[in-house]
Design a protein around this motif. Structure first.
Motif, PDB file in Angstrom:
ATOM      1  N   ASN A 114      38.899  41.701  45.460  1.00  0.00           N
ATOM      2  CA  ASN A 114      38.166  42.853  45.571  1.00  0.00           C
ATOM      3  C   ASN A 114      39.087  44.152  46.189  1.00  0.00           C
ATOM      4  N   TYR A 142      33.390  37.187  33.259  1.00  0.00           N
ATOM      5  CA  TYR A 142      32.668  38.447  33.670  1.00  0.00           C
ATOM      6  C   TYR A 142      31.825  39.266  32.863  1.00  0.00           C
ATOM      7  N   PHE A 155      24.443  36.884  42.519  1.00  0.00           N
ATOM      8  CA  PHE A 155      25.667  36.322  42.496  1.00  0.00           C
ATOM      9  C   PHE A 155      25.662  34.835  42.719  1.00  0.00           C
ATOM     10  N   TYR A 208      31.795  30.696  34.818  1.00  0.00           N
ATOM     11  CA  TYR A 208      32.417  31.324  36.137  1.00  0.00           C
ATOM     12  C   TYR A 208      32.856  30.217  36.985  1.00  0.00           C
ATOM     13  N   GLU A 232      33.785  47.360  40.085  1.00  0.00           N
ATOM     14  CA  GLU A 232      34.513  46.536  40.701  1.00  0.00           C
ATOM     15  C   GLU A 232      35.874  46.113  40.082  1.00  0.00           C
ATOM     16  N   TYR A 261      25.434  43.694  47.185  1.00  0.00           N
ATOM     17  CA  TYR A 261      24.877  42.174  47.669  1.00  0.00           C
ATOM     18  C   TYR A 261      23.676  42.787  48.691  1.00  0.00           C
ATOM     19  N   SER A 274      38.470  42.755  40.024  1.00  0.00           N
ATOM     20  CA  SER A 274      38.748  41.653  40.644  1.00  0.00           C
ATOM     21  C   SER A 274      40.003  41.177  40.480  1.00  0.00           C
ATOM     22  N   PHE A 299      23.798  41.520  37.646  1.00  0.00           N
ATOM     23  CA  PHE A 299      24.530  41.831  38.641  1.00  0.00           C
ATOM     24  C   PHE A 299      24.803  43.159  38.825  1.00  0.00           C
ATOM     25  N   MET A 340      34.900  45.671  36.336  1.00  0.00           N
ATOM     26  CA  MET A 340      33.705  45.813  35.724  1.00  0.00           C
ATOM     27  C   MET A 340      33.326  47.354  35.749  1.00  0.00           C
ATOM     28  N   GLY A 366      36.680  31.997  47.839  1.00  0.00           N
ATOM     29  CA  GLY A 366      36.101  32.632  46.733  1.00  0.00           C
ATOM     30  C   GLY A 366      36.698  33.753  45.721  1.00  0.00           C
ATOM     31  N   SER A 367      38.149  33.932  46.243  1.00  0.00           N
ATOM     32  CA  SER A 367      38.623  34.910  45.559  1.00  0.00           C
ATOM     33  C   SER A 367      38.109  36.601  46.034  1.00  0.00           C
ATOM     34  N   ASN A 368      37.521  36.584  47.288  1.00  0.00           N
ATOM     35  CA  ASN A 368      37.151  37.708  47.829  1.00  0.00           C
ATOM     36  C   ASN A 368      37.983  38.418  47.953  1.00  0.00           C
TER      37      ASN A 368
HETATM   38  C1  AVJ Z   1      32.620  37.652  45.070  1.00  0.00           C
HETATM   39  C2  AVJ Z   1      34.145  39.275  44.807  1.00  0.00           C
HETATM   40  C3  AVJ Z   1      34.759  36.978  44.225  1.00  0.00           C
HETATM   41  O1  AVJ Z   1      35.169  39.167  41.807  1.00  0.00           O
HETATM   42  O2  AVJ Z   1      34.700  37.254  41.139  1.00  0.00           O
HETATM   43  C4  AVJ Z   1      31.325  37.848  40.142  1.00  0.00           C
HETATM   44  C5  AVJ Z   1      32.179  38.953  42.414  1.00  0.00           C
HETATM   45  N1  AVJ Z   1      31.900  39.966  40.290  1.00  0.00           N
HETATM   46  N2  AVJ Z   1      31.113  38.269  39.001  1.00  0.00           N
HETATM   47  C6  AVJ Z   1      34.399  38.326  41.773  1.00  0.00           C
HETATM   48  C7  AVJ Z   1      31.755  39.003  41.135  1.00  0.00           C
HETATM   49  C8  AVJ Z   1      31.402  39.558  39.027  1.00  0.00           C
HETATM   50  C9  AVJ Z   1      33.168  38.096  42.798  1.00  0.00           C
HETATM   51  N3  AVJ Z   1      33.597  37.866  44.201  1.00  0.00           N
END
Ligand code: AVJ
Length: 341
Positions: free
Chosen positions: A166, A206, A43, A52, A282, A35, A284, A216, A252, A161-163
């Protein structure tokens, strides 16, 4: 507006963590480094992709239920958002809060200055709202929230946002517990979680056909090249998204297309890659509604409400802190058991 930690300290952390994580096996980079200014814009573009669904589903649930969410909280209420992004979701709640006259203060916590600026702008039209931004990590943001809290106000924490996806277990539960520890009776937590859905849908979200998610993902290498003088050849790393069904997460990766060595002077390291070796950038995690409830219960929260979008497979869960039961010992329940309260 606060901008802490200082820039050079942040750069030191970045360098140290890049060196450490690229020495791991498998190689990794932390997803929080996506970010920067460009990554934040990419994003935001992802959030508008037809593949998405998280952002749209959540905004719809929020619009529909903002009033019943806010009705749980007395005036004045302070809203704290962890990972505020563009601020659009916050604006939906602020709108409902302005009508009710209950929401007086907003605190924004995000590692991206771009996100804090955008959110501050999105809230500008709510004149009666005091807006404070903290450019920092979730953990130190929570400490600031505890310091800034007004004695007479209830706090509603938004983690949307499903943060949370992570965070690898048990960090997810530990983090919810640390939110719980900063809250007091009658405060609440609104948690947005993406749900397990058919694999093709997950992979399209994704690894989108426009390549925005690939950009991204690769942008973290652009950032290393710019900020740490790295020598990554962007053409030699491919974006890959995989569904790990056992762990219930989309991963990812950036996969090296050849044997290569990459110098990163700013992180004082040189990294060797074999062909097909990947950097895991990453995770998710995806949830089931009952698992979200169980997770919140284990972190010491009481479940107040849960709304599910059945098509997009997304859940919004409102947890509360109960006056007496809040500080009880963690509940022992199996992941699949229904919540006991
Ligand atoms: C912001 C972490 C919720 O994991 O879906 C979007 C980031 N990574 N596409 C997610 C993200 C790939 C997103 N978050």
């Amino acid at each position: 507006m606060r901008t802490s930690p200082a820039r050079h300290e942040a750069l030191d952390d970045f360098a140290d963590e890049v060196r450490r994580d690229l020495a791991l096996s498998p190689k990794q980079l932390q997803s929080k480094y996506f970010y920067d200014a460009l990554g934040s814009c990419l994003f935001e573009a992802i959030c508008r992709l037809p593949w998405y669904g998280i952002t749209r589903a959540e905004q719809e649930l929020l619009s529909r239920h903002a009033d019943s969410i806010l009705a749980r909280f007395p005036a004045p209420t302070a809203v704290v958002e962890l990972g505020c992004g563009s601020g659009e979701k916050l604006a939906i709640l602020a709108e409902a809060g302005a009508k009710r006259g209950t929401v007086k203060q907003v605190q924004l916590i995000d590692i991206s200055p771009t996100a804090i600026e955008a959110s501050t702008r999105a809230l500008r039209r709510f004149r009666q709202l005091s807006v404070v931004g903290h450019r920092t990590t979730y953990a130190s943001g929570l400490r600031l929230v505890a310091e800034h809290r007004r004695d007479d106000a209830a706090t509603l924490v938004l983690f949307l946002g499903s943060n949370i996806g992570n965070l690898d277990p048990p960090a997810d539960e530990e983090f919810l517990s640390s939110i719980r520890a900063t809250l007091r009776p009658r405060d609440g937590l609104l948690l947005g979680t993406d749900l397990v859905k058919p694999e093709p849908d997950l992979l399209a979200a994704y690894d989108d056909p426009l390549g925005v998610t690939a950009a991204f993902n690769r942008n973290v290498l652009v950032r290393i090249n710019r900020e740490l003088g790295g020598g990554f050849d962007l053409g030699a790393f491919e974006h890959r998204a995989i569904w790990n069904g056992e762990a219930r997460r989309v991963e990812m990766h950036l996969v090296s297309t050849r044997d290569q060595k990459v110098r990163i002077p700013g992180a004082r390291c040189t990294v060797s890659f074999r062909k097909d070796e990947s950097i895991w950038t990453e995770s998710s995690y995806k949830y089931e509604p009952h698992r979200v409830l169980a997770l919140g219960a284990r972190a010491g929260f009481t479940r107040w409400a849960q709304w599910v979008d059945p098509e997009a497979r997304f859940a919004l869960t409102l947890f509360g802190v109960e006056p007496t039961g809040g500080a009880m010992a963690p509940e022992r329940e199996t992941a699949s058991a229904p919540p006991s309260r």
